[in-house]
Design an enzyme around this catalytic site. Sequence first.
Site, PDB file in Angstrom:
ATOM      1  N   LYS A 137     -10.757   0.034  14.116  1.00 51.16           N
ATOM      2  CA  LYS A 137      -9.585   0.457  14.327  1.00 51.16           C
ATOM      3  C   LYS A 137      -9.130   0.773  15.924  1.00 51.16           C
ATOM      4  CE  LYS A 137      -6.654   1.422  10.818  1.00 51.16           C
ATOM      5  NZ  LYS A 137      -5.671   0.366  10.693  1.00 51.16           N
TER       6      LYS A 137
ATOM      7  N   THR B 222      -2.350  11.436   5.640  1.00 54.17           N
ATOM      8  CA  THR B 222      -1.078  11.677   5.010  1.00 54.17           C
ATOM      9  C   THR B 222      -1.412  11.534   3.699  1.00 54.17           C
ATOM     10  OG1 THR B 222      -0.219  10.316   6.862  1.00 54.17           O
ATOM     11  CG2 THR B 222       1.665  10.468   5.490  1.00 54.17           C
TER      12      THR B 222
ATOM     13  N   GLY C 107       0.483  -1.468  -0.108  1.00 56.93           N
ATOM     14  CA  GLY C 107       0.264   0.034  -0.134  1.00 56.93           C
ATOM     15  C   GLY C 107       0.907   1.449   0.410  1.00 56.93           C
TER      16      GLY C 107
ATOM     17  N   LYS D 294     -13.157  -6.361   9.350  1.00 59.03           N
ATOM     18  CA  LYS D 294     -12.318  -7.606   9.150  1.00 59.03           C
ATOM     19  C   LYS D 294     -10.524  -7.787   9.707  1.00 59.03           C
ATOM     20  CE  LYS D 294     -13.938 -12.046   7.362  1.00 59.03           C
ATOM     21  NZ  LYS D 294     -14.253 -12.710   5.798  1.00 59.03           N
TER      22      LYS D 294
ATOM     23  N   TYR E  22     -14.741   1.755   9.957  1.00 57.72           N
ATOM     24  CA  TYR E  22     -13.112   1.800  10.100  1.00 57.72           C
ATOM     25  C   TYR E  22     -13.012   2.724  10.670  1.00 57.72           C
ATOM     26  CZ  TYR E  22      -7.981   4.215   8.343  1.00 57.72           C
ATOM     27  OH  TYR E  22      -7.407   4.787   8.604  1.00 57.72           O
TER      28      TYR E  22
ATOM     29  N   ASP F 129      -4.134 -13.141   2.680  1.00 54.22           N
ATOM     30  CA  ASP F 129      -4.940 -12.510   3.511  1.00 54.22           C
ATOM     31  C   ASP F 129      -5.226 -12.781   4.973  1.00 54.22           C
ATOM     32  OD1 ASP F 129      -7.763 -10.832   4.221  1.00 54.22           O
ATOM     33  OD2 ASP F 129      -8.564 -11.033   2.800  1.00 54.22           O
TER      34      ASP F 129
ATOM     35  N   ARG G  53      -9.616  10.217  -2.166  1.00 53.15           N
ATOM     36  CA  ARG G  53      -9.221  11.470  -0.602  1.00 53.15           C
ATOM     37  C   ARG G  53      -8.660  12.955  -1.012  1.00 53.15           C
ATOM     38  NH1 ARG G  53      -5.774   7.715   3.354  1.00 53.15           N
ATOM     39  NH2 ARG G  53      -5.365   6.671   1.692  1.00 53.15           N
TER      40      ARG G  53
ATOM     41  N   ASN H 265      -3.146  -8.120   0.417  1.00 52.07           N
ATOM     42  CA  ASN H 265      -3.601  -9.152  -0.572  1.00 52.07           C
ATOM     43  C   ASN H 265      -4.310  -8.322  -2.161  1.00 52.07           C
ATOM     44  OD1 ASN H 265      -5.400  -7.204   0.752  1.00 52.07           O
ATOM     45  ND2 ASN H 265      -6.616  -8.794   0.705  1.00 52.07           N
TER      46      ASN H 265
HETATM   47  N1  UDP Z   1     -12.534  16.204   0.487  1.00 50.92           N
HETATM   48  C1  UDP Z   1     -13.297  17.452  -0.685  1.00 50.92           C
HETATM   49  N2  UDP Z   1     -13.221  16.797  -1.678  1.00 50.92           N
HETATM   50  C2  UDP Z   1     -12.727  15.669  -1.810  1.00 50.92           C
HETATM   51  C3  UDP Z   1     -12.580  15.040  -1.264  1.00 50.92           C
HETATM   52  C4  UDP Z   1     -12.308  15.520   0.031  1.00 50.92           C
HETATM   53  O1  UDP Z   1     -13.625  18.573  -0.017  1.00 50.92           O
HETATM   54  O2  UDP Z   1     -12.730  15.546  -3.315  1.00 50.92           O
HETATM   55  C5  UDP Z   1     -12.765  16.701   2.067  1.00 50.92           C
HETATM   56  C6  UDP Z   1     -13.743  15.836   2.939  1.00 50.92           C
HETATM   57  O3  UDP Z   1     -14.626  16.338   2.903  1.00 50.92           O
HETATM   58  C7  UDP Z   1     -12.793  16.029   4.355  1.00 50.92           C
HETATM   59  C8  UDP Z   1     -11.203  16.332   3.428  1.00 50.92           C
HETATM   60  O4  UDP Z   1     -11.662  16.890   2.262  1.00 50.92           O
HETATM   61  O5  UDP Z   1     -13.410  16.771   4.974  1.00 50.92           O
HETATM   62  C9  UDP Z   1     -10.639  15.127   3.663  1.00 50.92           C
HETATM   63  O6  UDP Z   1     -11.245  13.640   3.294  1.00 50.92           O
HETATM   64  P1  UDP Z   1     -10.188  12.262   2.625  1.00 50.92           P
HETATM   65  O7  UDP Z   1     -11.015  11.713   2.147  1.00 50.92           O
HETATM   66  O8  UDP Z   1      -8.566  13.226   2.249  1.00 50.92           O
HETATM   67  O9  UDP Z   1      -9.614  12.193   4.097  1.00 50.92           O
HETATM   68  P2  UDP Z   1     -10.055  12.242   5.379  1.00 50.92           P
HETATM   69  O10 UDP Z   1     -10.048  13.330   6.375  1.00 50.92           O
HETATM   70  O11 UDP Z   1     -11.651  12.525   5.603  1.00 50.92           O
HETATM   71  O12 UDP Z   1     -10.308  10.814   6.318  1.00 50.92           O
END
Ligand code: UDP
Length: 314
Positions: free
Chosen positions: A150, A176, A11, A92, A146, A57, A187, A33
Site C-alpha cells: 500500500k 471498518t 469485496g 502484486k 500489505y 485479476d 478480523r 478475481n
Molecule cells: N484480535 C483479537 N482477537 C481476534 C482477532 C483480532 O484480539 O480474534 C485483535 C488483533 O490482534 C488486533 C485487533 O484485534 O489487535 C484488530 O485486529 P483485526 O484483525 O481486526 O485488524 P487489524 O486492525 O489488526 O488490521
Amino acid sequence: MSRTLITGGAGFLGSHLCERLLADGHEVICMDNLITGSIDNIEHLFREERFLFVKHDVTNYVMIEGPLDSILHFASPASPVDYLEHPIHTLKVGGLGTHNTLGLAMKKRARFLLASTSEVYGDPLVHPQTENYWGNVNPIGPRGVYDEAKRYAEAMVMAYHRAHGTETRIVRIFNTYGPRMRLHDGRVVPNFIHQALTGQPLTVYGDGNQTRSFCYVDDLVEGIIRLLHSDHTDPVNIGNPAEMTIMQFAEAILRLTGSKSEIVHEPLPVDDPQTRQPDISLAKRVLGGWEPRVSLDEGIGRTVEYFRASGRRE
Ligand code: UDP
C-alpha cells in the site's frame, strides 16, 4: 451519467461502493478475481442494467471498452489472516494491480482513487495518526506484504499525478465493519460476533490493551464518495476516532449480543499495532464537514443482524 470501474468490487467495501454509485446514478463496472470477494455480495445488483461484473485479476493487463470517468482501486486482501495466506498476491495487487489501473486511468483520462490503509502508519509512534506522519513499518515482517504494497501504491499514485497529471485521490482507511464482512476473514469484528453468537469463547489476542477505532461501513462510503468528488490530491484519513481497547470491544460485543461467552487470551500476532486512532481533522475540513454518524451500538446491531441471517443460510 458517469461510468466507474471498481476493482475488488465483489469485496466487503467494494460491494457497498457499487451499491452507492448505482444509487447515485452511475454506470458501474465491478471487477474482481474472487480470491476474497464473493458473488453473494453483488448478486442482488445483477438485475441493474447499469451494472456489469467482470471476473479478472488486475495484476494482469486490464482492458475496458468505452469511456471511464473514474476508477476506484479497492482490490486487495485486507484482513491480516488473508494477506498472510496470499502474501505474494497482496504485493502484486498493490504493485502491478495499481500500475495497470493507473495506466488505464491515464488512457481514459479517468479520475483514480486508491484504497490505502492505516497500515501505512505501521505500529505508530504518533497518536492519533495524522496524514503527515510517515509511519513505523517493519518491511520484512509478516504484515509487511500489505503495508509495503500500500505504501508503494501510494508512491505510484503520486508519481502518476506528478508525471502525467492524472487526477488522483488516496483514502487511508481505518478499521471498518458492517454487513458483508466474511464470517471467517479472521478480523476481530466477525470473530467476536461469531464467537458470541455461537457461545464460543471470545479470543482476545495478547492482553487486549491494544487499541482500535471502528467505523461503520456507511460512514466510510460517504467519506470516500465525498473524497472522490473533492479536489484534494494528498492522502486523507477516513475512519471513526472513537478509540477503545480490544478488551473493551470484547465486552461491548458481549453486551450487545447478550452472550454469556467467556473471554480467553491467545498470543498476539507479530507486529500487531499497539494503538490506532485516526485524526480526521483533514477529512472534516476538506470533505464538507464529513464525520462518522453511526454509533458503535447501532452499527454492531446491524452487523449482528447480518451475521445472524447468514448463520441461518449456512
Ligand atoms: N484480535 C483479537 N482477537 C481476534 C482477532 C483480532 O484480539 O480474534 C485483535 C488483533 O490482534 C488486533 C485487533 O484485534 O489487535 C484488530 O485486529 P483485526 O484483525 O481486526 O485488524 P487489524 O486492525 O489488526 O488490521
